[in-house]
Write a protein that holds these residues in place. Structure first.
Motif, PDB file in Angstrom:
ATOM      1  N   ALA A 228       1.703 -14.499  -2.003  1.00  0.00           N
ATOM      2  CA  ALA A 228       1.449 -13.593  -0.878  1.00  0.00           C
ATOM      3  C   ALA A 228       0.838 -12.285  -1.370  1.00  0.00           C
ATOM      4  N   ALA A 229       1.370 -11.753  -2.478  1.00  0.00           N
ATOM      5  CA  ALA A 229       0.831 -10.522  -3.060  1.00  0.00           C
ATOM      6  C   ALA A 229      -0.600 -10.730  -3.537  1.00  0.00           C
ATOM      7  N   CYS A 230      -0.882 -11.891  -4.100  1.00  0.00           N
ATOM      8  CA  CYS A 230      -2.231 -12.196  -4.591  1.00  0.00           C
ATOM      9  C   CYS A 230      -3.233 -12.229  -3.445  1.00  0.00           C
ATOM     10  N   ALA A 231      -2.842 -12.857  -2.342  1.00  0.00           N
ATOM     11  CA  ALA A 231      -3.726 -12.931  -1.184  1.00  0.00           C
ATOM     12  C   ALA A 231      -3.981 -11.543  -0.604  1.00  0.00           C
ATOM     13  N   LEU A 232      -2.945 -10.723  -0.541  1.00  0.00           N
ATOM     14  CA  LEU A 232      -3.086  -9.375  -0.014  1.00  0.00           C
ATOM     15  C   LEU A 232      -3.966  -8.523  -0.920  1.00  0.00           C
ATOM     16  N   ALA A 233      -3.793  -8.669  -2.234  1.00  0.00           N
ATOM     17  CA  ALA A 233      -4.615  -7.917  -3.187  1.00  0.00           C
ATOM     18  C   ALA A 233      -6.080  -8.294  -3.061  1.00  0.00           C
ATOM     19  N   ALA A 234      -6.344  -9.589  -2.905  1.00  0.00           N
ATOM     20  CA  ALA A 234      -7.730 -10.040  -2.763  1.00  0.00           C
ATOM     21  C   ALA A 234      -8.347  -9.470  -1.494  1.00  0.00           C
ATOM     22  N   ALA A 235      -7.583  -9.449  -0.401  1.00  0.00           N
ATOM     23  CA  ALA A 235      -8.094  -8.927   0.860  1.00  0.00           C
ATOM     24  C   ALA A 235      -8.345  -7.425   0.784  1.00  0.00           C
ATOM     25  N   ALA A 236      -7.492  -6.718   0.027  1.00  0.00           N
ATOM     26  CA  ALA A 236      -7.604  -5.268  -0.055  1.00  0.00           C
ATOM     27  C   ALA A 236      -8.523  -4.798  -1.174  1.00  0.00           C
TER      28      ALA A 236
ATOM     29  N   THR B 133       6.355  -2.891   6.328  1.00  0.00           N
ATOM     30  CA  THR B 133       5.638  -3.550   7.420  1.00  0.00           C
ATOM     31  C   THR B 133       4.135  -3.389   7.233  1.00  0.00           C
ATOM     32  N   ALA B 134       3.379  -4.017   8.123  1.00  0.00           N
ATOM     33  CA  ALA B 134       1.925  -3.887   8.097  1.00  0.00           C
ATOM     34  C   ALA B 134       1.502  -2.423   8.239  1.00  0.00           C
ATOM     35  N   ALA B 135       2.248  -1.656   9.019  1.00  0.00           N
ATOM     36  CA  ALA B 135       1.910  -0.246   9.216  1.00  0.00           C
ATOM     37  C   ALA B 135       2.027   0.544   7.907  1.00  0.00           C
ATOM     38  N   HIS B 136       3.074   0.258   7.127  1.00  0.00           N
ATOM     39  CA  HIS B 136       3.221   0.935   5.841  1.00  0.00           C
ATOM     40  C   HIS B 136       2.073   0.568   4.899  1.00  0.00           C
ATOM     41  N   LEU B 137       1.745  -0.712   4.866  1.00  0.00           N
ATOM     42  CA  LEU B 137       0.674  -1.164   3.976  1.00  0.00           C
ATOM     43  C   LEU B 137      -0.681  -0.622   4.413  1.00  0.00           C
ATOM     44  N   ALA B 138      -0.886  -0.515   5.710  1.00  0.00           N
ATOM     45  CA  ALA B 138      -2.158   0.014   6.213  1.00  0.00           C
ATOM     46  C   ALA B 138      -2.394   1.427   5.696  1.00  0.00           C
ATOM     47  N   TRP B 139      -1.337   2.210   5.637  1.00  0.00           N
ATOM     48  CA  TRP B 139      -1.491   3.575   5.131  1.00  0.00           C
ATOM     49  C   TRP B 139      -1.594   3.595   3.612  1.00  0.00           C
ATOM     50  N   LEU B 140      -0.810   2.758   2.948  1.00  0.00           N
ATOM     51  CA  LEU B 140      -0.683   2.842   1.492  1.00  0.00           C
ATOM     52  C   LEU B 140      -1.836   2.208   0.717  1.00  0.00           C
ATOM     53  N   LEU B 141      -2.332   1.066   1.165  1.00  0.00           N
ATOM     54  CA  LEU B 141      -3.292   0.304   0.363  1.00  0.00           C
ATOM     55  C   LEU B 141      -4.549   1.090  -0.041  1.00  0.00           C
ATOM     56  N   PRO B 142      -5.100   1.938   0.811  1.00  0.00           N
ATOM     57  CA  PRO B 142      -6.280   2.695   0.365  1.00  0.00           C
ATOM     58  C   PRO B 142      -5.987   3.654  -0.792  1.00  0.00           C
ATOM     59  N   TRP B 143      -4.715   3.958  -1.032  1.00  0.00           N
ATOM     60  CA  TRP B 143      -4.342   4.911  -2.072  1.00  0.00           C
ATOM     61  C   TRP B 143      -4.014   4.255  -3.417  1.00  0.00           C
ATOM     62  N   VAL B 144      -3.720   2.959  -3.417  1.00  0.00           N
ATOM     63  CA  VAL B 144      -3.330   2.315  -4.673  1.00  0.00           C
ATOM     64  C   VAL B 144      -4.538   1.660  -5.332  1.00  0.00           C
ATOM     65  N   ASP B 145      -4.519   1.633  -6.661  1.00  0.00           N
ATOM     66  CA  ASP B 145      -5.606   1.012  -7.417  1.00  0.00           C
ATOM     67  C   ASP B 145      -5.366  -0.483  -7.619  1.00  0.00           C
ATOM     68  N   GLY B 146      -4.098  -0.833  -7.808  1.00  0.00           N
ATOM     69  CA  GLY B 146      -3.789  -2.218  -8.114  1.00  0.00           C
ATOM     70  C   GLY B 146      -2.582  -2.728  -7.357  1.00  0.00           C
ATOM     71  N   MET B 147      -2.340  -4.024  -7.492  1.00  0.00           N
ATOM     72  CA  MET B 147      -1.174  -4.640  -6.872  1.00  0.00           C
ATOM     73  C   MET B 147      -0.605  -5.668  -7.846  1.00  0.00           C
ATOM     74  N   GLU B 148       0.719  -5.647  -7.978  1.00  0.00           N
ATOM     75  CA  GLU B 148       1.388  -6.613  -8.844  1.00  0.00           C
ATOM     76  C   GLU B 148       1.362  -7.984  -8.163  1.00  0.00           C
ATOM     77  N   VAL B 149       0.508  -8.862  -8.668  1.00  0.00           N
ATOM     78  CA  VAL B 149       0.345 -10.184  -8.051  1.00  0.00           C
ATOM     79  C   VAL B 149       1.121 -11.261  -8.793  1.00  0.00           C
ATOM     80  N   ARG B 150       1.629 -10.906  -9.973  1.00  0.00           N
ATOM     81  CA  ARG B 150       2.532 -11.831 -10.654  1.00  0.00           C
ATOM     82  C   ARG B 150       3.690 -11.032 -11.241  1.00  0.00           C
ATOM     83  N   ASN B 151       4.839 -11.237 -10.636  1.00  0.00           N
ATOM     84  CA  ASN B 151       6.073 -10.597 -11.080  1.00  0.00           C
ATOM     85  C   ASN B 151       6.976 -11.686 -11.628  1.00  0.00           C
ATOM     86  N   GLY B 152       7.377 -11.559 -12.886  1.00  0.00           N
ATOM     87  CA  GLY B 152       8.143 -12.605 -13.543  1.00  0.00           C
ATOM     88  C   GLY B 152       9.552 -12.789 -13.054  1.00  0.00           C
TER      89      GLY B 152
END
Length: 303
Positions: A160-168, A132-151
C-alpha cells in the motif's frame, strides 16, 4: 551502497505501552552493536534513527560511514501523529526540529528550507494514529520520500505504501524498523552509483535508489517479543545484582518472575495486532479512493 535507514537503540527511551511504561525500553540495542551488525550484514553505511533524539547517533557521528538521523514524532492540530524519518542532520538542526515537531505546520517548512531529506515511515500502520486521506493530502507535498519497505510491517502494508509513493512521486525508502538485533540490516535502501556518505545522500534526494530485503510477519513480531522479554529480564536481574539493597529492584524482579507465564500472551495478541493492521490498511486505502489527496489542502483541524 546499502543502508538500513530505520534502526532504534536504547536511546529511544521507554515504551509507551501501558503498563510497561518506565519498565521496558523501546529497544535494548546499543549504537556499537547496531553498527557492528549492520556492517556484518552487508550495509555500507549505518544510520541510527531513535525516537525524537539523536543522542545514540551522535556516539558514532565521527565515523565517515555513519548518517545521523531521527524518527521524529510530528503532531497535527487534531492530535494525529506521524513518524517522519530525517537523515543527515546536525545537532543545531535537531534542536529546531525537536522544538517544531509539536506543530507539523511549522516543522515541514523548516525541513524544506534547510534542505533536510524527510520521509514518511510506515504510512499504512496504526502506529501513526488514525491517519486519513486529509492528513496525507496536506503532508505528501512536504515529504521527499516514503518508507515503502518496512521490515517490521506486513507485505500488504508495504505494498500500500509503495502504491501511494508511486502515485505521489515520493522517493522509495526502506528500513528494518529494528527494535531488536534480529532485523538490523535485513531491510535496506540501495544507491548503486553512490561511493560515500555524501554521494549517497545526493542519490537519495535524486531518487536514484531501490529498496530490498525482508518484510515483516507474525513470526518476526513473535521473535521480537521474546527478545524484548529476554532483554528485559537480563537488564532487571543485572540491576538487582548491582544494587542488591534497593527494594524497588527486588519488587520489580519479583513481579517479573511471577509474570513469566504471561510472556505467551503477547504471542497470541500479535496475531490480533496484525489483523488490526490489515483492517487499518484497507480503511486507509478506501479513504484515499473516496477522497484522493489534493495538493494545497489545509492542515486537518481538531473535530
Amino acid at each position: 551502497m546499502k543502508i538500513d535507514t530505520h534502526v532504534h537503540t536504547h536511546y529511544s527511551g521507554y515504551t509507551g505501552l501501558a503498563p510497561l511504561t518506565r519498565l521496558m525500553r523501546e529497544s535494548y540495542n546499543t549504537p556499537e552493536r547496531v553498527y557492528a551488525l549492520a556492517k556484518a550484514r552487508g550495509m555500507d553505511l549505518v544510520a541510527i534513527t531513535d525516537h525524537d533524539t539523536i543522542s545514540g547517533a551522535l556516539t558514532l557521528a565521527e565515523r565517515p560511514d555513519v548518517i545521523v538521523g531521527c524518527e521524529v514524532t510530528a503532531h497535527f492540530r487534531d492530535g494525529v501523529r506521524v513518524h517522519l524519518n530525517v537523515l543527515d542532520i546536525t545537532e543545531a538542526q535537531f534542536a529546531e526540529i525537536d522544538r517544531a515537531r509539536l506543530a507539523i505546520h511549522e516543522l515541514m517548512p523548516y525541513l524544506r528550507a534547510e534542505g533536510i531529506f524527510v520521509s514518511l515511515n510506515h504510512v499504512a500502520s496504526r502506529v501513526n494514529g488514525h491517519v486519513t486521506a486529509a492528513h496525507l493530502a496536506w503532508l505528501l507535498p512536504w515529504v521527499d520520500g516514503m518508507e515503502v519497505r518496512n521490515g517490521s510491517r506486513l507485505a500488504v502494508q508495504n505494498s500500500a505504501a509503495c502504491a501511494l509513493a508511486a502515485a505521489a512521486g515520493s522517493v522509495p525508502c526502506g528500513g528494518s524498523d529494528a527494535h531488536t538485533e534480529r532485523g538490523i540490516g535485513r531491510t535496506w535502501v540501495e544507491a548503486p552509483a553512490a561511493t560515500c556518505r555524501a554521494s549517497f545522500m545526493r542519490e537519495l534526494r535524486a531518487g536514484r535508489v531501490q529498496v530490498g530485503g525482508q518484510h515483516g510477519h507474525y513470526f518476526t513480531m513473535a521473535s521480537d517479543i521474546l527478545r524484548f522479554a529476554t532483554n528485559f529480564y537480563r537488564e532487571r536481574i543485572g540491576m538487582l545484582l548491582r544494587h542488591p539493597l534497593a527494594w524497588r529492584n527486588h519488587a520489580v524482579c519479583g513481579v517479573a518472575i511471577a509474570a513469566c507465564p504471561l510472556v505467551l500472551v503477547p504471542l497470541v495478541l500479535a496475531h490480533g495486532h496484525f489483523r488490526d493492521e490489515e483492517r487499518f490498511t484497507e480503511s486507509l486505502l478506501l479513504d484515499l479512493v473516496a477522497r484522493p489527496p489534493v495538493s494545497g489542502q489545509a492542515v486537518p483541524e481538531a473535530a
